[in-house]
Design a protein around this motif. Structure first.
Motif, PDB file in Angstrom:
ATOM      1  N   LYS A 312       0.792  -1.222   0.000  1.00  0.00           N
ATOM      2  CA  LYS A 312       0.000   0.000   0.000  1.00  0.00           C
ATOM      3  C   LYS A 312       0.828   1.277   0.000  1.00  0.00           C
ATOM      4  O   LYS A 312       0.291   2.373  -0.180  1.00  0.00           O
ATOM      5  CB  LYS A 312      -0.942   0.015   1.213  1.00  0.00           C
ATOM      6  CG  LYS A 312      -1.906  -1.168   1.230  1.00  0.00           C
ATOM      7  CD  LYS A 312      -2.839  -1.122   2.421  1.00  0.00           C
ATOM      8  CE  LYS A 312      -3.732  -2.350   2.475  1.00  0.00           C
ATOM      9  NZ  LYS A 312      -4.537  -2.517   1.256  1.00  0.00           N
ATOM     10  N   ASN A 313       2.128   1.156   0.232  1.00  0.00           N
ATOM     11  CA  ASN A 313       2.987   2.339   0.229  1.00  0.00           C
ATOM     12  C   ASN A 313       4.425   1.913  -0.028  1.00  0.00           C
ATOM     13  O   ASN A 313       4.753   0.720  -0.015  1.00  0.00           O
ATOM     14  CB  ASN A 313       2.870   3.104   1.554  1.00  0.00           C
ATOM     15  CG  ASN A 313       3.092   2.206   2.753  1.00  0.00           C
ATOM     16  OD1 ASN A 313       4.142   1.575   2.888  1.00  0.00           O
ATOM     17  ND2 ASN A 313       2.091   2.130   3.638  1.00  0.00           N
ATOM     18  N   SER A 314       5.275   2.885  -0.240  1.00  0.00           N
ATOM     19  CA  SER A 314       6.668   2.571  -0.578  1.00  0.00           C
ATOM     20  C   SER A 314       7.418   1.998   0.615  1.00  0.00           C
ATOM     21  O   SER A 314       8.423   1.292   0.433  1.00  0.00           O
ATOM     22  CB  SER A 314       7.381   3.820  -1.111  1.00  0.00           C
ATOM     23  OG  SER A 314       7.279   4.892  -0.202  1.00  0.00           O
ATOM     24  N   ASP A 339      -2.368  -0.450  -6.019  1.00  0.00           N
ATOM     25  CA  ASP A 339      -2.137   0.373  -4.827  1.00  0.00           C
ATOM     26  C   ASP A 339      -1.356   1.651  -5.132  1.00  0.00           C
ATOM     27  O   ASP A 339      -1.548   2.682  -4.480  1.00  0.00           O
ATOM     28  CB  ASP A 339      -1.340  -0.425  -3.779  1.00  0.00           C
ATOM     29  CG  ASP A 339      -1.890  -1.807  -3.553  1.00  0.00           C
ATOM     30  OD1 ASP A 339      -2.756  -1.957  -2.680  1.00  0.00           O
ATOM     31  OD2 ASP A 339      -1.463  -2.743  -4.255  1.00  0.00           O
ATOM     32  N   TYR A 340      -0.430   1.581  -6.124  1.00  0.00           N
ATOM     33  CA  TYR A 340       0.488   2.708  -6.335  1.00  0.00           C
ATOM     34  C   TYR A 340      -0.196   3.902  -6.997  1.00  0.00           C
ATOM     35  O   TYR A 340       0.336   5.008  -6.993  1.00  0.00           O
ATOM     36  CB  TYR A 340       1.682   2.265  -7.184  1.00  0.00           C
ATOM     37  CG  TYR A 340       1.425   2.192  -8.676  1.00  0.00           C
ATOM     38  CD1 TYR A 340       1.778   3.244  -9.510  1.00  0.00           C
ATOM     39  CD2 TYR A 340       0.838   1.066  -9.255  1.00  0.00           C
ATOM     40  CE1 TYR A 340       1.564   3.179 -10.875  1.00  0.00           C
ATOM     41  CE2 TYR A 340       0.619   0.985 -10.616  1.00  0.00           C
ATOM     42  CZ  TYR A 340       0.974   2.044 -11.431  1.00  0.00           C
ATOM     43  OH  TYR A 340       0.753   1.977 -12.778  1.00  0.00           O
ATOM     44  N   ARG A 353       1.617   8.336  -0.584  1.00  0.00           N
ATOM     45  CA  ARG A 353       1.893   6.998  -0.050  1.00  0.00           C
ATOM     46  C   ARG A 353       3.154   6.374  -0.644  1.00  0.00           C
ATOM     47  O   ARG A 353       3.788   5.539  -0.011  1.00  0.00           O
ATOM     48  CB  ARG A 353       0.685   6.089  -0.297  1.00  0.00           C
ATOM     49  CG  ARG A 353      -0.550   6.508   0.482  1.00  0.00           C
ATOM     50  CD  ARG A 353      -1.724   5.553   0.278  1.00  0.00           C
ATOM     51  NE  ARG A 353      -2.197   5.543  -1.091  1.00  0.00           N
ATOM     52  CZ  ARG A 353      -2.066   4.519  -1.921  1.00  0.00           C
ATOM     53  NH1 ARG A 353      -1.492   3.403  -1.499  1.00  0.00           N
ATOM     54  NH2 ARG A 353      -2.520   4.575  -3.149  1.00  0.00           N
ATOM     55  N   PHE A 354       3.500   6.789  -1.858  1.00  0.00           N
ATOM     56  CA  PHE A 354       4.659   6.202  -2.524  1.00  0.00           C
ATOM     57  C   PHE A 354       5.711   7.288  -2.728  1.00  0.00           C
ATOM     58  O   PHE A 354       5.605   8.134  -3.619  1.00  0.00           O
ATOM     59  CB  PHE A 354       4.250   5.549  -3.845  1.00  0.00           C
ATOM     60  CG  PHE A 354       3.497   4.264  -3.647  1.00  0.00           C
ATOM     61  CD1 PHE A 354       4.157   3.048  -3.677  1.00  0.00           C
ATOM     62  CD2 PHE A 354       2.132   4.282  -3.403  1.00  0.00           C
ATOM     63  CE1 PHE A 354       3.470   1.859  -3.466  1.00  0.00           C
ATOM     64  CE2 PHE A 354       1.438   3.102  -3.194  1.00  0.00           C
ATOM     65  CZ  PHE A 354       2.104   1.890  -3.220  1.00  0.00           C
ATOM     66  N   ASN A 355       6.712   7.211  -1.852  1.00  0.00           N
ATOM     67  CA  ASN A 355       7.801   8.190  -1.877  1.00  0.00           C
ATOM     68  C   ASN A 355       8.704   7.903  -3.071  1.00  0.00           C
ATOM     69  O   ASN A 355       9.262   6.806  -3.186  1.00  0.00           O
ATOM     70  CB  ASN A 355       8.583   8.108  -0.559  1.00  0.00           C
ATOM     71  CG  ASN A 355       9.697   9.114  -0.493  1.00  0.00           C
ATOM     72  OD1 ASN A 355      10.714   8.962  -1.154  1.00  0.00           O
ATOM     73  ND2 ASN A 355       9.497  10.148   0.326  1.00  0.00           N
TER      74      ASN A 355
END
Length: 921
Positions: A312-314, A339-340, A353-355
């Protein structure tokens, strides 16, 4: 919009009133009737077609003729689908082993797809066709008699196809044609989870978003459309392929050793036949040539992949990446599912959410210090991974375009979406982001639209190496479409499934045909610049015509976009495919459950797609849905280590199944590492089979492929061959959890001789049973008479770090002989190097021949010859630093010998090399 709960309350009252006046029965009748079985009443008293006239005949055996309909005395007119009363029959000899049988209306005016790219078409393989050299012969009825057509193998009189003694119906929206099917077995016939040898049943061919196991009940096919089958004539052990070249929805009723009936909702009767011999590969290669072959994937994609819907996130991606590195698990790509995306919208990344810095670290692209911008050349060969632990980014792109997205605005401007016949505007469905439009991949602007979207992802500082196109049947969370102005009555009709398409026949049985897909009357582009279909004749193609081509069209658009983005060898994983998709995409088997049945059925599914011309194929290792047990996951990791495409993929609602999460069952991790190390040892050998195939033939094969005359070999459907070199016997059943072991068996066919891949134990013909610990590698065997090249000197975590040095495993046959082949290139990581030396008319394959000889004093000599495969074979330098000679027989004993050549390796850099190696037994 009224909720379903409110509709239910309304219906409760409404249905009570309807029941009181007897109307409820009518509703049931309408629902059943519109499922499409009106055809039964017509067939009961229908007439037949008689041969009216032979129009032409050719010396090669080709002919044309006309038919006319003779009405039955009590025949009832089928008003929704009138009989086409006058037909033209064409039989065409395309080669001595290839022919076509076709029935159309007299003007050939019905919707059908052209016989040119991107669709399958006949290639000119013989300049002169002479009837006496044909492998087949034909027979038809006499003029004035009830028409039949029969195609026979000339040498054995085996019936390949025969309509004799069976009815033939050709109406506007229903076609039925039957062929005899005596003393035979068939394989293939669509994308479905079932046994490899097809059993009696009713099989639908209609692309669906489903995860069913097909037991022969209508409506159980899954994502792809492949109406072909491989047939074995049991008595004479001969093989041939039949393709029904019709892309409409159909049901095929099959009765083993009796007959096979096609029931189709449109198009023409159009069969292509490929007449092989006692080797099933012969007719499959003819078929692959016709469907334009299959493309080669980039080498890195041969490595192992990790994926999950639920990263769900990085931070979660970083955790997976770190754990894989920590435990030393080889892998090449870490995937992101939906999710990304920002609000599940295509061509976006949710940066909250995705750094992007974390993702760039995982995927490790080189930074340019001067501009602090990432260097993206869009050429795989030039993308630099600065950290040895860096992996490739593969990510999903769904087909539905969210209404409130930038992509939707652009698509509307370009007019690229499928149009609703109800609103005359872009059709609205519903998928993960909510309400969505669907691209019309027949529209001339659609390829540019799709390219712009994929290019937009690259603008964020990270570029997809693998592109995953999903939901492309097209999947829809509502039946048909969302109509904003729909009245309450229409909503009630929809709720009761009364408003489904009215057809004389429904190939899905009791399931409405537009379930989880688009309205069949929705419209596609209908101009002369159509990408998939040129509508210059005025026909407006609809979803009724195009449904089974949705995934095919998206695959072509994605392939063109990837090439425009600079990808030389493309890796595009498509869920929905059709005949000819292998020219553009790769495939995995789609959604499945984490259990023994789905694991076992993954094997025939992959075999089928090798036949269908998409050999780079796999299944979700450990299963997608439900929680995988440790034992299932360990065994699936073992099996999946030899899938052509090898990926562990998990569902958002299931528990984690990465190999390292089973803390109470450490054998999952241990077994995974060991079995993936074997995969990476074999990675260049495996890849060389794809290169050597050059777009034709199978890689992952049934056991009988190498032993077609052994009837018992057909029974062992879970054993498989990698080329004609290696045989695997995976464990696909539960074992003893106390002993942590399973009793399993391997069958060696008649005349076969194999050696255990790990300890070189000899296995002769017959069944051999043994214990396979949970903490084990995949049971694997090398066929005698074969040379397999592996890389066993190092353990690598990424495919790009495999070096240029090989071990030859030489498994001698009873004559002390073995042969094999390998590639002559030294850099598998450069797509440009592979393409310029290995693809199409280029050749980078050498053949290896080893002859052993036992001399006095127990000295054994191996003579190794290296010969180029063609005159165009190019050479780069590769090294052989070890020989493992297996199957040396003396004094009634069998030996193996390892010869270390690291101090003086064999150098392969030119043609006609010979090496003599002697050693003491």
């Amino acid at each position: 919009m009224i909720s379903k709960s409110k509709i239910c309350l309304i219906l409760t009252s409404l249905l009570a009133v309807l029941a009181a006046v007897g109307i409820i029965y009518s509703f049931k009748f309408i629902s059943i009737g519109t499922q499409g079985h009106q055809i039964d009443k017509f067939i009961k008293h229908a007439g037949y077609y008689q041969l009216k006239q032979i129009e032409s005949q050719s010396e090669d055996g080709s002919f044309t003729a006309t038919l006319n309909w003779v009405k039955g005395k009590r025949e009832k007119e089928l008003r929704s689908s009138p009989v086409v009363k006058d037909l033209r029959v064409t039989f065409k000899v395309d080669a001595n082993d290839e022919c076509q049988f076709k029935i159309t209306d007299l003007n050939d005016s019905r919707f059908h797809l052209p016989e040119n790219e991107p669709y399958p078409f006949t290639k000119q393989r013989y300049a002169n066709k002479q009837k006496e050299f044909n492998l087949f012969e034909t027979e038809i009825s006499q003029v004035g008699q009830k028409f039949f057509f029969e195609l026979r193998r000339k040498s054995t009189q085996e019936i390949i196809f025969s309509t004799k003694d069976f009815p033939l119906y050709f109406t506007d929206k229903y076609i039925e044609v039957t062929t005899q099917m005596k003393d035979s077995m068939i394989f293939g016939l669509g994308d479905r989870r079932t046994d490899f040898i097809l059993k009696s049943g009713k099989y639908s061919l209609w692309t669906r978003d489903a995860a069913d196991v097909d037991n022969g009940t209508p409506g159980k096919e899954i994502y792809g459309f492949h109406p072909m089958y491989l047939k074995r004539d049991i008595a004479n052990n001969q093989f041939q392929v039949t393709l029904f070249r019709n892309y409409y929805g159909m049901q095929v009723d099959y009765e083993q050793n009796s007959h096979l009936t096609y029931k189709v909702i449109g198009g023409n009767i159009d069969f292509k036949f490929f007449i092989g011999d006692s080797n099933p590969e012969t007719s499959i290669k003819l078929y692959h040539n016709y469907i334009n072959g299959w493309i080669l994937h980039p080498f890195w994609s041969s490595g192992f992949h990790q994926c999950r819907w639920g990263y769900k996130n990085s931070d979660m991606l970083m955790d997976v990446w770190n754990n894989y590195n920590k435990y030393g698990i080889p892998f090449d790509s870490l995937w992101t599912d939906i999710d990304y995306m920002y609000k599940y919208q295509d061509f976006t990344i949710d940066f909250e959410r995705f750094n992007i810095t974390q993702m760039q670290q995982i995927y490790n692209l080189q930074f340019c210090k001067q501009t602090n911008k990432i260097i993206i050349f869009f050429f795989n060969a030039f993308i630099v991974r600065s950290d040895p632990k860096g992996v490739h980014w593969s990510s999903i792109v769904d087909v539905g375009i969210a209404l409130d997205s930038d992509a939707a605005e652009k698509g509307l401007d370009m007019n690229v979406f499928i149009q609703s016949a109800k609103t005359n505007q872009s059709l609205v469905g519903k998928v993960w982001p909510g309400q969505t439009y669907y691209p019309d991949f027949n529209h001339p602007n659609s390829t540019e639209f799709w390219y712009d979207g994929l290019k937009n992802l690259s603008s964020y500082g990270i570029s997809q190496d693998g592109i995953w196109i999903d939901m492309n049947e097209f999947s829809n969370f509502v039946a048909g479409e969302i109509v904003p102005s729909q009245s309450l009555i229409e909503k009630i009709k929809y709720f009761l499934a009364i408003d489904q398409p009215t057809l004389p026949f429904n190939p899905l049985g009791l399931e409405r045909i537009d379930h989880k897909t688009l309205s069949l009357d929705s419209k596609h582009y209908s101009g002369p610049q159509g990408i998939l279909f040129n509508s210059s004749n005025g026909h407006v193609p609809t979803q009724y015509d195009f449904h089974n081509l949705n995934g095919f069209g998206e695959g072509i658009a994605t392939y063109k976009a990837a090439q425009k983005l600079g990808k030389k060898l493309t890796f595009i994983l498509s869920r929905s495919t059709a005949v000819g998709s292998g020219k553009y995409v790769q495939h995995w088997n789609g959604d499945g459950y984490s259990n023994w049945e789905y694991m076992k059925l993954s094997i025939p599914s992959i075999m089928n797609f090798n036949m269908y011309g998409i050999p780079f194929n796999g299944d979700d290792i450990c299963g997608l849905m439900h929680d995988a047990t440790a034992e299932v996951c360990a065994r699936w990791q073992q099996l999946g280590s030899l899938y052509p495409f090898s990926r562990n993929h998990n569902n958002n609602d299931a528990s984690s199944q990465e190999p390292y999460v089973f803390k109470d069952h450490p054998y999952v991790l241990s077994s995974t590492i060991k079995t993936l190390n074997v995969r990476y040892q074999l990675l260049k050998f495996y890849y060389h089979l794809f290169v050597k195939g050059n777009g034709l033939g199978t890689i992952f094969r049934p056991l009988f492929w190498s032993y077609p005359s052994d009837d018992k070999a057909y029974v062992y459907e879970t054993q498989f061959m990698i080329g004609d070199y290696l045989m695997a016997a995976p464990v696909v059943k539960p074992g003893n959890v106390i002993k942590q072991s399973t009793n399993s068996c391997v069958y060696i066919p008649k005349g076969g001789l194999f050696y255990n891949f790990y300890d070189f134990t000899e296995f002769k013909e017959g069944e051999h049973c043994y214990e396979v610990p949970f903490d084990s590698t995949l049971p694997l065997y090398i066929k005698s008479g074969k040379i397999v090249h592996i890389q066993d000197k190092q353990k690598v975590l990424r495919s790009r770090f495999l070096d240029n040095t090989f071990t030859l495993m030489i498994a001698l046959d009873e004559n002390n002989f073995a042969s094999g082949s390998m590639l002559t290139i030294d850099d598998y990581n450069s797509d440009e190097n592979i393409i310029s030396n290995c693809v199409d008319n280029q050749n980078c394959v050498v053949d290896l021949f080893a002859q052993g000889k036992l001399s006095e004093n127990n000295m054994f000599q191996i003579n190794l010859k290296i010969e180029q495969e063609t005159e165009k074979t190019t050479f780069q330098t590769i090294l052989i630093d070890k020989l493992v000679v297996i199957g040396i027989k003396t004094n009634d004993k069998t030996y193996y010998k390892t010869i270390d050549l690291s101090e003086n390796p064999l150098i392969i850099n030119r043609n006609n090399l010979q090496f003599d190696v002697q050693f003491q037994l």
